[in-house]
Write a protein that holds these residues in place. Structure first.
Motif, PDB file in Angstrom:
ATOM      1  N   CYS A   3       0.872  -1.172   0.000  1.00  0.00           N
ATOM      2  CA  CYS A   3       0.000   0.000   0.000  1.00  0.00           C
ATOM      3  C   CYS A   3       0.914   1.228   0.000  1.00  0.00           C
ATOM      4  CB  CYS A   3      -0.899   0.003   1.223  1.00  0.00           C
ATOM      5  SG  CYS A   3      -1.908   1.485   1.307  1.00  0.00           S
ATOM      6  N   CYS A   6       0.161   6.175   1.905  1.00  0.00           N
ATOM      7  CA  CYS A   6       0.740   7.145   2.838  1.00  0.00           C
ATOM      8  C   CYS A   6       2.201   6.794   3.074  1.00  0.00           C
ATOM      9  CB  CYS A   6      -0.076   7.192   4.133  1.00  0.00           C
ATOM     10  SG  CYS A   6       0.478   6.076   5.423  1.00  0.00           S
ATOM     11  N   ARG A   8       3.814   5.462   5.345  1.00  0.00           N
ATOM     12  CA  ARG A   8       4.149   4.197   6.018  1.00  0.00           C
ATOM     13  C   ARG A   8       4.558   3.129   5.003  1.00  0.00           C
ATOM     14  NH1 ARG A   8       4.616   5.445  11.425  1.00  0.00           N
ATOM     15  NH2 ARG A   8       2.815   6.609  12.139  1.00  0.00           N
ATOM     16  N   GLN A   9       3.978   3.194   3.790  1.00  0.00           N
ATOM     17  CA  GLN A   9       4.357   2.251   2.716  1.00  0.00           C
ATOM     18  C   GLN A   9       4.318   0.799   3.221  1.00  0.00           C
ATOM     19  OE1 GLN A   9       5.881   3.300  -0.628  1.00  0.00           O
ATOM     20  NE2 GLN A   9       4.765   5.158  -0.154  1.00  0.00           N
ATOM     21  N   CYS A  10       3.190   0.383   3.763  1.00  0.00           N
ATOM     22  CA  CYS A  10       3.096  -0.956   4.355  1.00  0.00           C
ATOM     23  C   CYS A  10       3.203  -2.045   3.288  1.00  0.00           C
ATOM     24  CB  CYS A  10       1.771  -1.112   5.097  1.00  0.00           C
ATOM     25  SG  CYS A  10       1.557   0.062   6.447  1.00  0.00           S
ATOM     26  N   ARG A  14      -3.993  -4.756   0.826  1.00  0.00           N
ATOM     27  CA  ARG A  14      -5.103  -4.346   1.690  1.00  0.00           C
ATOM     28  C   ARG A  14      -6.375  -5.158   1.450  1.00  0.00           C
ATOM     29  NH1 ARG A  14      -5.069   1.407   2.696  1.00  0.00           N
ATOM     30  NH2 ARG A  14      -7.295   1.182   3.136  1.00  0.00           N
ATOM     31  N   GLY A  19      -2.993  -2.836   7.253  1.00  0.00           N
ATOM     32  CA  GLY A  19      -1.676  -2.266   7.489  1.00  0.00           C
ATOM     33  C   GLY A  19      -1.592  -1.569   8.837  1.00  0.00           C
ATOM     34  N   PHE A  20      -0.610  -0.699   8.999  1.00  0.00           N
ATOM     35  CA  PHE A  20      -0.411   0.056  10.245  1.00  0.00           C
ATOM     36  C   PHE A  20      -1.696   0.767  10.663  1.00  0.00           C
ATOM     37  CE2 PHE A  20       0.572   3.911  12.550  1.00  0.00           C
ATOM     38  CZ  PHE A  20       1.558   3.532  13.450  1.00  0.00           C
ATOM     39  N   CYS A  21      -2.440   1.274   9.671  1.00  0.00           N
ATOM     40  CA  CYS A  21      -3.655   2.055   9.948  1.00  0.00           C
ATOM     41  C   CYS A  21      -4.829   1.204  10.428  1.00  0.00           C
ATOM     42  CB  CYS A  21      -4.077   2.834   8.708  1.00  0.00           C
ATOM     43  SG  CYS A  21      -4.364   1.786   7.272  1.00  0.00           S
ATOM     44  N   PRO A 104      -6.368   6.609   4.660  1.00  0.00           N
ATOM     45  CA  PRO A 104      -6.284   5.220   4.175  1.00  0.00           C
ATOM     46  C   PRO A 104      -7.403   4.830   3.206  1.00  0.00           C
ATOM     47  CG  PRO A 104      -6.123   5.330   6.582  1.00  0.00           C
ATOM     48  CD  PRO A 104      -6.612   6.654   6.104  1.00  0.00           C
TER      49      PRO A 104
HETATM   50  S1  SF4 Z   1      -0.730   2.959   7.092  1.00  0.00           S
HETATM   51 FE1  SF4 Z   1      -2.532   2.293   5.918  1.00  0.00          FE
HETATM   52  S2  SF4 Z   1      -2.736   3.847   4.310  1.00  0.00           S
HETATM   53 FE2  SF4 Z   1      -0.648   4.022   5.101  1.00  0.00          FE
HETATM   54  S3  SF4 Z   1       0.595   2.716   3.765  1.00  0.00           S
HETATM   55 FE3  SF4 Z   1      -0.025   1.481   5.568  1.00  0.00          FE
HETATM   56  S4  SF4 Z   1      -1.886   0.401   4.886  1.00  0.00           S
HETATM   57 FE4  SF4 Z   1      -1.544   2.124   3.464  1.00  0.00          FE
END
Ligand code: SF4
Length: 293
Positions: A3, A6, A8-10, A14, A19-21, A104
């Motif tokens: 992803c 943002c 964070r580039q997880c 999805r 992810g982090f969010c 997100p």
């Molecule tokens: S935090 Fe969420 S929106 Fe940001 S890169 Fe990770 S998965 Fe995507």
């Protein structure tokens, strides 16, 4: 597959994992209603048509809406339902559609905005963000978003790491805000004092962190100029789960006045300020798994 919405580039897909969010590919919404506690130029007399998304890509340890951070609370929304809710809020008299923590949910929001606009949505669309955004994501909203209310939270990278696990927060946020200003300029108001277009930067003065507020104001003045509209907020309220000093206490009158005096001394002309009585928990609205609109 990653992803890339943002910074964070997880490294996750999805559609298969969060992810982090905490967000999947289907947005969850924890409240959609007229909201009267934004700045007067946003809430006006009829309210701001506010849509609170669940999940967050910043996860500040002091967040007032901490129940939304992990993305579990809220009702899953299709693009069609999201577009319908936008139009319902407009029909209820909302001055604007206020997308809170939208980062997100980019793909669903873009599709819903296009659908809603095709079907009669005409009020301004407001993007209400923590500013931990990629420039590319913000650029993709050009022509769809009229108003941006970006928070600018920290300048010091040690504070950003400690409070939000985002050491690169400040340069990242400044670049994202630069793109917002390029798109829509500074905030403009209509004859009734309601915002129609543009950017107003928000900064919440944190207890024990006035030195960082000064650095943020210096940076805004230097990069965007002192015509940049600001909201200098005093409403910090400690939450029970955040016991880390200095975040376990309220802002003092002296701290806020020091921050406001410094802001005005730099020459900022359009500054919305707050009384310390704004620091009340009733500013946090009720959230749930069922949206009634
Ligand atoms: S935090 Fe969420 S929106 Fe940001 S890169 Fe990770 S998965 Fe995507």
């Amino acid at each position: 597959m990653s992803c890339t919405l943002c910074p964070r580039q997880c490294p996750i897909d999805r559609t298969a994992a969060n992810g982090f969010c905490g967000c999947s590919s289907v947005p969850k919404i924890a409240r959609a209603a007229l909201h009267y506690d934004e700045e007067p130029c946003i809430s006006g007399t009829r309210g701001s048509g506010t849509i609170f998304f669940s999940g967050c890509n910043l996860k500040c340890i002091f967040c007032q809406n901490i129940v939304l951070q992990d993305g579990t609370l809220g009702e899953p929304f299709s693009v069609e339902r999201l577009a319908d809710v936008m139009r319902k809020l407009q029909s209820m008299g909302a001055h604007n559609i206020n997308l809170v923590t939208p980062t997100p949910h980019h793909d669903a929001i873009v599709s819903a905005l296009k659908k809603a606009k095709q079907n009669g949505l005409t009020i301004p669309v407001l993007y209400n963000t923590n500013s931990y955004e990629s420039v590319e994501t913000i650029r993709s909203y050009e022509g769809l978003v009229d108003l941006y209310l970006p928070d600018l939270k920290y300048c010091d990278e040690r504070i950003a790491r400690r409070f939000s696990k985002a050491t690169d927060y400040f340069p990242t946020a400044m670049n994202a805000i630069g793109e917002m200003i390029r798109q829509v300029g500074f905030m403009q108001l209509d004859e009734n004092g309601i915002a129609t277009r543009g950017v107003r930067i928000r900064h919440l003065v944190l207890p024990g962190c006035v030195f960082d507020t000064r650095a943020i104001l210096d940076a805004i003045a230097s990069r965007f100029g002192t015509d940049c509209p600001l909201s200098l907020m005093s409403q910090y309220t400690p939450i029970p789960s955040c016991t880390v000093p200095p975040l376990n206490r309220r802002l003092t009158q002296r701290e806020y006045e020091t921050a406001l005096d410094y802001c005005l001394s730099l020459g900022f002309r359009d500054v919305l300020s707050q009384g310390l009585d704004s620091a009340e928990s009733h500013y946090t609205p009720p959230f749930s798994d069922h949206v009634t609109l």
